[in-house]
Structure formats: structure tokens, C-alpha cells
Design a protein around this motif. Sequence first.
Motif, PDB file in Angstrom:
ATOM      1  N   PHE A  27      33.133  45.153  38.887  1.00  0.00           N
ATOM      2  CA  PHE A  27      34.530  45.111  38.436  1.00  0.00           C
ATOM      3  C   PHE A  27      34.886  46.483  37.846  1.00  0.00           C
ATOM      4  CE2 PHE A  27      32.690  40.883  38.101  1.00  0.00           C
ATOM      5  CZ  PHE A  27      33.602  40.098  38.772  1.00  0.00           C
TER       6      PHE A  27
ATOM      7  N   ASP B  94      37.467  48.241  37.560  1.00  0.00           N
ATOM      8  CA  ASP B  94      38.731  48.397  36.825  1.00  0.00           C
ATOM      9  C   ASP B  94      38.813  47.438  35.639  1.00  0.00           C
ATOM     10  OD1 ASP B  94      38.949  46.050  38.314  1.00  0.00           O
ATOM     11  OD2 ASP B  94      41.034  46.409  38.888  1.00  0.00           O
TER      12      ASP B  94
ATOM     13  N   HIS C 212      39.833  41.423  32.174  1.00  0.00           N
ATOM     14  CA  HIS C 212      40.483  41.339  33.476  1.00  0.00           C
ATOM     15  C   HIS C 212      39.848  42.379  34.385  1.00  0.00           C
ATOM     16  CE1 HIS C 212      43.728  39.165  31.395  1.00  0.00           C
ATOM     17  NE2 HIS C 212      43.570  40.077  30.461  1.00  0.00           N
ATOM     18  N   GLY C 213      39.768  42.070  35.663  1.00  0.00           N
ATOM     19  CA  GLY C 213      39.243  43.045  36.609  1.00  0.00           C
ATOM     20  C   GLY C 213      39.385  42.557  38.035  1.00  0.00           C
ATOM     21  N   THR C 214      39.078  43.444  38.961  1.00  0.00           N
ATOM     22  CA  THR C 214      39.125  43.133  40.388  1.00  0.00           C
ATOM     23  C   THR C 214      37.707  43.189  40.925  1.00  0.00           C
ATOM     24  OG1 THR C 214      41.281  44.225  40.473  1.00  0.00           O
ATOM     25  CG2 THR C 214      40.218  43.715  42.580  1.00  0.00           C
ATOM     26  N   HIS C 215      37.296  42.155  41.629  1.00  0.00           N
ATOM     27  CA  HIS C 215      35.932  42.038  42.143  1.00  0.00           C
ATOM     28  C   HIS C 215      35.775  42.954  43.354  1.00  0.00           C
ATOM     29  CE1 HIS C 215      32.675  39.325  44.102  1.00  0.00           C
ATOM     30  NE2 HIS C 215      32.117  40.248  43.349  1.00  0.00           N
ATOM     31  N   GLN C 216      35.238  44.164  43.112  1.00  0.00           N
ATOM     32  CA  GLN C 216      35.130  45.181  44.158  1.00  0.00           C
ATOM     33  C   GLN C 216      33.689  45.520  44.539  1.00  0.00           C
ATOM     34  OE1 GLN C 216      37.738  48.567  43.371  1.00  0.00           O
ATOM     35  NE2 GLN C 216      38.891  47.277  41.953  1.00  0.00           N
TER      36      GLN C 216
ATOM     37  N   GLN D 232      37.627  41.133  46.356  1.00  0.00           N
ATOM     38  CA  GLN D 232      38.892  41.815  46.051  1.00  0.00           C
ATOM     39  C   GLN D 232      39.835  40.917  45.241  1.00  0.00           C
ATOM     40  OE1 GLN D 232      38.844  45.061  46.556  1.00  0.00           O
ATOM     41  NE2 GLN D 232      36.876  44.724  47.584  1.00  0.00           N
ATOM     42  N   ARG D 233      39.316  39.853  44.663  1.00  0.00           N
ATOM     43  CA  ARG D 233      40.138  38.953  43.841  1.00  0.00           C
ATOM     44  C   ARG D 233      40.232  39.476  42.413  1.00  0.00           C
ATOM     45  NH1 ARG D 233      38.749  32.696  45.384  1.00  0.00           N
ATOM     46  NH2 ARG D 233      38.990  32.911  47.626  1.00  0.00           N
ATOM     47  N   SER D 234      41.404  39.285  41.823  1.00  0.00           N
ATOM     48  CA  SER D 234      41.591  39.601  40.411  1.00  0.00           C
ATOM     49  C   SER D 234      41.119  38.413  39.586  1.00  0.00           C
ATOM     50  CB  SER D 234      43.064  39.881  40.115  1.00  0.00           C
ATOM     51  OG  SER D 234      43.469  41.057  40.773  1.00  0.00           O
TER      52      SER D 234
ATOM     53  N   SER E  22      40.401  36.862  35.415  1.00  0.00           N
ATOM     54  CA  SER E  22      40.671  36.906  33.984  1.00  0.00           C
ATOM     55  C   SER E  22      39.662  35.971  33.333  1.00  0.00           C
ATOM     56  CB  SER E  22      42.107  36.445  33.707  1.00  0.00           C
ATOM     57  OG  SER E  22      42.360  36.455  32.322  1.00  0.00           O
TER      58      SER E  22
ATOM     59  N   GLN F 238      37.243  31.563  40.163  1.00  0.00           N
ATOM     60  CA  GLN F 238      38.204  32.603  40.550  1.00  0.00           C
ATOM     61  C   GLN F 238      37.696  33.466  41.686  1.00  0.00           C
ATOM     62  OE1 GLN F 238      40.219  34.626  37.085  1.00  0.00           O
ATOM     63  NE2 GLN F 238      38.821  33.290  35.937  1.00  0.00           N
TER      64      GLN F 238
END
Length: 148
Positions: free
Chosen positions: A72, A74, A96-100, A110-112, A114, A143
Motif C-alpha cells: 500500500f 500511498d 487508507h491506501g490502494t492495494h498496489q 488496485q482496490r482502495s 480504509s 475490501q
Amino acid sequence: MCNLDFAPARYNVLEQNKATVKKFLHQVLSVGDIDATGDYFHIDMVEEVPLPGQGPGLAGLKETLAMLRQAFPDMHWDVEEQMAEDNRVLTRFVWHGTHQGAFLGIPPTQRSVSVSGMVIDRFEGAKIKSTRILMDTLGLMQQLGALP
């Protein structure tokens, strides 16, 4: 009779400990300065509830935090509430973050996300000696689509 001379000094230590946790969450987890982890934790620190595969001490914590930041990159952590007593600080947070990147065997989605949770940090002097983090891992996995 209450000893009022002790209260202000004790209050300052409690506030410093809370500020240390906030600085760690910002500098290390939100900004990604993993090398600074040793500024906040003792080298022989103990993770009371480690993530799967986490090694012991500061080195194990740094490896786990690096893996989390790679998954994550970000991620951003927000402190929602803090309480301090004796040598302990309880911090309620949301990140919070984006699964990269891969996370616990789950390829990037690529899911956000929380994720809420709490951490109890026990201080020895100015650094954290032990930590116990409790996160909504079930919610995180849902999520990410790993669970229904």
C-alpha cells in the motif's frame, strides 16, 4: 492530600509519549521513512500481535512495515483518538491506501481500502518497548476481495 507538584511533570511525559506515536505514524507509515523506525522503538522491542511471518525485534518490525508500504505505497494514517496512562499510549487510528503490491499472498487488486484499529504502545524512556496492534483485518480482507 494530592501532590500537585507531580501532576504537571507526569502530564508532560504522557503528552510527549502521545506525540511520539503520532510522529511515528506520520514519518514512518504515512511518509514511508522505514529507516526512522529505530528513532521510535527499542532494538529489542516486542510486537505482541505480529503479522504472519513477522520476525522479532526492531528488524522484524522494519521488514513488516516495508512489506506493508510496498503493498500500500500511498497509505496514510490518521489518529482519531489517543489516551495515555502510566507508560502506555492507546491510539485509535484509520489508515487508507490502494492495494498496489502483494499483501499476505494476495496479488495487487488496485482496490482502495480504509482500515480502522487501535494500538497500545508501552514506553521505556522515550522509546516504545512493546506494541499491540489490533486492526480490522477481516474488513481489510473483504475490501481486497479475499473474503465475501
